[in-house]
Design a protein around this motif. Structure first.
Motif, PDB file in Angstrom:
ATOM      1  N   GLU A  63      59.564  70.931  59.356  1.00 42.85           N
ATOM      2  CA  GLU A  63      58.379  70.060  59.299  1.00 42.85           C
ATOM      3  C   GLU A  63      57.873  69.767  60.697  1.00 42.85           C
ATOM      4  O   GLU A  63      58.657  69.622  61.639  1.00 42.85           O
ATOM      5  CB  GLU A  63      58.720  68.711  58.642  1.00 42.85           C
ATOM      6  CG  GLU A  63      58.582  68.670  57.162  1.00 42.85           C
ATOM      7  CD  GLU A  63      58.764  67.255  56.635  1.00 42.85           C
ATOM      8  OE1 GLU A  63      57.768  66.495  56.626  1.00 42.85           O
ATOM      9  OE2 GLU A  63      59.892  66.922  56.230  1.00 42.85           O
ATOM     10  N   ILE A  64      56.548  69.661  60.811  1.00 43.50           N
ATOM     11  CA  ILE A  64      55.926  69.224  62.058  1.00 43.50           C
ATOM     12  C   ILE A  64      55.239  67.900  61.749  1.00 43.50           C
ATOM     13  O   ILE A  64      54.406  67.820  60.837  1.00 43.50           O
ATOM     14  CB  ILE A  64      54.905  70.254  62.573  1.00 43.50           C
ATOM     15  CG1 ILE A  64      55.607  71.579  62.863  1.00 43.50           C
ATOM     16  CG2 ILE A  64      54.209  69.722  63.825  1.00 43.50           C
ATOM     17  CD1 ILE A  64      54.663  72.706  63.231  1.00 43.50           C
ATOM     18  N   VAL A  65      55.616  66.864  62.495  1.00 42.58           N
ATOM     19  CA  VAL A  65      55.073  65.528  62.267  1.00 42.58           C
ATOM     20  C   VAL A  65      54.470  64.993  63.562  1.00 42.58           C
ATOM     21  O   VAL A  65      54.845  65.423  64.657  1.00 42.58           O
ATOM     22  CB  VAL A  65      56.161  64.569  61.736  1.00 42.58           C
ATOM     23  CG1 VAL A  65      56.575  64.949  60.326  1.00 42.58           C
ATOM     24  CG2 VAL A  65      57.375  64.572  62.652  1.00 42.58           C
ATOM     25  N   THR A  66      53.522  64.063  63.420  1.00 48.51           N
ATOM     26  CA  THR A  66      52.883  63.476  64.602  1.00 48.51           C
ATOM     27  C   THR A  66      52.880  61.955  64.492  1.00 48.51           C
ATOM     28  O   THR A  66      52.957  61.389  63.397  1.00 48.51           O
ATOM     29  CB  THR A  66      51.423  63.954  64.766  1.00 48.51           C
ATOM     30  OG1 THR A  66      50.675  63.533  63.632  1.00 48.51           O
ATOM     31  CG2 THR A  66      51.352  65.459  64.922  1.00 48.51           C
ATOM     32  N   HIS A  67      52.786  61.328  65.651  1.00 43.56           N
ATOM     33  CA  HIS A  67      52.649  59.872  65.720  1.00 43.56           C
ATOM     34  C   HIS A  67      51.844  59.535  66.963  1.00 43.56           C
ATOM     35  O   HIS A  67      52.019  60.149  68.021  1.00 43.56           O
ATOM     36  CB  HIS A  67      54.011  59.182  65.779  1.00 43.56           C
ATOM     37  CG  HIS A  67      53.897  57.700  65.910  1.00 43.56           C
ATOM     38  ND1 HIS A  67      53.491  56.893  64.865  1.00 43.56           N
ATOM     39  CD2 HIS A  67      54.085  56.883  66.965  1.00 43.56           C
ATOM     40  CE1 HIS A  67      53.446  55.647  65.271  1.00 43.56           C
ATOM     41  NE2 HIS A  67      53.812  55.610  66.546  1.00 43.56           N
ATOM     42  N   SER A  68      50.958  58.550  66.848  1.00 43.85           N
ATOM     43  CA  SER A  68      50.169  58.077  67.988  1.00 43.85           C
ATOM     44  C   SER A  68      50.724  56.752  68.487  1.00 43.85           C
ATOM     45  O   SER A  68      50.893  55.810  67.708  1.00 43.85           O
ATOM     46  CB  SER A  68      48.698  57.897  67.590  1.00 43.85           C
ATOM     47  OG  SER A  68      48.138  59.151  67.269  1.00 43.85           O
ATOM     48  N   PHE A  69      51.009  56.710  69.774  1.00 44.52           N
ATOM     49  CA  PHE A  69      51.413  55.474  70.444  1.00 44.52           C
ATOM     50  C   PHE A  69      50.172  54.893  71.106  1.00 44.52           C
ATOM     51  O   PHE A  69      49.543  55.553  71.944  1.00 44.52           O
ATOM     52  CB  PHE A  69      52.484  55.754  71.515  1.00 44.52           C
ATOM     53  CG  PHE A  69      53.834  56.089  70.947  1.00 44.52           C
ATOM     54  CD1 PHE A  69      54.724  55.078  70.613  1.00 44.52           C
ATOM     55  CD2 PHE A  69      54.220  57.409  70.771  1.00 44.52           C
ATOM     56  CE1 PHE A  69      55.986  55.389  70.103  1.00 44.52           C
ATOM     57  CE2 PHE A  69      55.466  57.728  70.269  1.00 44.52           C
ATOM     58  CZ  PHE A  69      56.353  56.714  69.929  1.00 44.52           C
ATOM     59  N   TYR A  70      49.801  53.660  70.742  1.00 48.59           N
ATOM     60  CA  TYR A  70      48.629  53.002  71.310  1.00 48.59           C
ATOM     61  C   TYR A  70      49.073  52.006  72.371  1.00 48.59           C
ATOM     62  O   TYR A  70      50.093  51.330  72.223  1.00 48.59           O
ATOM     63  CB  TYR A  70      47.842  52.284  70.215  1.00 48.59           C
ATOM     64  CG  TYR A  70      47.183  53.234  69.257  1.00 48.59           C
ATOM     65  CD1 TYR A  70      45.924  53.750  69.522  1.00 48.59           C
ATOM     66  CD2 TYR A  70      47.840  53.646  68.098  1.00 48.59           C
ATOM     67  CE1 TYR A  70      45.321  54.649  68.646  1.00 48.59           C
ATOM     68  CE2 TYR A  70      47.249  54.537  67.220  1.00 48.59           C
ATOM     69  CZ  TYR A  70      45.994  55.030  67.497  1.00 48.59           C
ATOM     70  OH  TYR A  70      45.410  55.920  66.629  1.00 48.59           O
ATOM     71  N   PHE A  71      48.279  51.903  73.427  1.00 49.22           N
ATOM     72  CA  PHE A  71      48.577  50.961  74.498  1.00 49.22           C
ATOM     73  C   PHE A  71      47.291  50.306  74.982  1.00 49.22           C
ATOM     74  O   PHE A  71      46.191  50.802  74.742  1.00 49.22           O
ATOM     75  CB  PHE A  71      49.288  51.654  75.663  1.00 49.22           C
ATOM     76  CG  PHE A  71      48.461  52.720  76.337  1.00 49.22           C
ATOM     77  CD1 PHE A  71      47.603  52.408  77.381  1.00 49.22           C
ATOM     78  CD2 PHE A  71      48.540  54.046  75.925  1.00 49.22           C
ATOM     79  CE1 PHE A  71      46.837  53.389  77.994  1.00 49.22           C
ATOM     80  CE2 PHE A  71      47.783  55.029  76.529  1.00 49.22           C
ATOM     81  CZ  PHE A  71      46.929  54.706  77.575  1.00 49.22           C
ATOM     82  N   LYS A  72      47.467  49.186  75.667  1.00 47.74           N
ATOM     83  CA  LYS A  72      46.329  48.479  76.266  1.00 47.74           C
ATOM     84  C   LYS A  72      46.623  48.280  77.752  1.00 47.74           C
ATOM     85  O   LYS A  72      47.748  47.915  78.122  1.00 47.74           O
ATOM     86  CB  LYS A  72      46.115  47.121  75.592  1.00 47.74           C
ATOM     87  CG  LYS A  72      44.919  46.359  76.144  1.00 47.74           C
ATOM     88  CD  LYS A  72      44.678  45.088  75.361  1.00 47.74           C
ATOM     89  CE  LYS A  72      43.409  44.412  75.866  1.00 47.74           C
ATOM     90  NZ  LYS A  72      43.103  43.216  75.071  1.00 47.74           N
ATOM     91  N   ASN A  73      45.622  48.520  78.584  1.00 49.94           N
ATOM     92  CA  ASN A  73      45.756  48.276  80.015  1.00 49.94           C
ATOM     93  C   ASN A  73      45.552  46.782  80.237  1.00 49.94           C
ATOM     94  O   ASN A  73      44.445  46.270  80.134  1.00 49.94           O
ATOM     95  CB  ASN A  73      44.719  49.088  80.800  1.00 49.94           C
ATOM     96  CG  ASN A  73      44.824  48.876  82.289  1.00 49.94           C
ATOM     97  OD1 ASN A  73      45.534  47.991  82.759  1.00 49.94           O
ATOM     98  ND2 ASN A  73      44.106  49.682  83.051  1.00 49.94           N
ATOM     99  N   THR A  74      46.636  46.066  80.530  1.00 47.33           N
ATOM    100  CA  THR A  74      46.576  44.624  80.752  1.00 47.33           C
ATOM    101  C   THR A  74      46.553  44.269  82.232  1.00 47.33           C
ATOM    102  O   THR A  74      46.614  43.096  82.583  1.00 47.33           O
ATOM    103  CB  THR A  74      47.776  43.932  80.074  1.00 47.33           C
ATOM    104  OG1 THR A  74      48.984  44.491  80.611  1.00 47.33           O
ATOM    105  CG2 THR A  74      47.739  44.120  78.571  1.00 47.33           C
ATOM    106  N   GLY A  75      46.446  45.279  83.078  1.00 42.87           N
ATOM    107  CA  GLY A  75      46.438  45.040  84.518  1.00 42.87           C
ATOM    108  C   GLY A  75      45.037  44.916  85.077  1.00 42.87           C
ATOM    109  O   GLY A  75      44.053  44.818  84.340  1.00 42.87           O
TER     110      GLY A  75
END
Length: 145
Positions: A63-75
């Protein structure tokens, strides 16, 4: 040639050598200061991930699976990714190469190919960027049957 002219010539050569040596040392000193200044003016920023770890759970081998990691620039500076490394060829990474301005969000998408993998899988993704520690780490896990 008189002794006086030899002494003058020797003094002249010593003076020229001293000036050249002094200029060279001054030049090296200026370059070192410039490098230090450039490093401090590049700035660092802070980011916050919604999550830094993701478990794909049970997967069938292949199986090939994907996931998105979201981030916010707080600097206060643009967030700039210099490089991203994944532990092996089974994990690929996609992200927008543009700087992320302060207050804005970005994402890093991870794809995991379980082909040829069995059992518990633990993979680290290292993000090298203008962060205080120089990098951030994300992890993915899976249990491949």
């Amino acid at each position: 040639m008189s002794i006086l002219s030899l002494v003058r010539r020797r003094n002249f050569l010593v003076l020229v050598f001293s000036l050249l040596l002094g200029c060279t040392l001054l030049s090296v000193s200026c370059k070192e200061k410039k490098t230090k200044t450039q490093a401090t003016t590049q700035g660092t920023t802070e980011i916050e991930f919604r999550q830094k770890n993701f478990n794909f759970g049970k997967l069938a081998e292949g199986e090939i699976v994907t996931h998105s990691f979201y981030f916010k620039n707080t600097g206060r500076e643009n967030f700039v990714i210099k490089a991203i490394e994944s532990g092996c060829g089974c994990t690929t990474v996609e992200y927008d190469k543009k700087p992320v301005p302060p207050g804005k969000e970005g994402k890093i998408e991870i794809a995991f190919n379980s082909s040829g993998r069995y059992g518990k899988q633990y993979k680290e993704i290292r993000i090298f960027a203008n962060l205080p520690k120089g990098k951030a780490t994300l992890t993915i896990t899976a249990d491949v049957n």
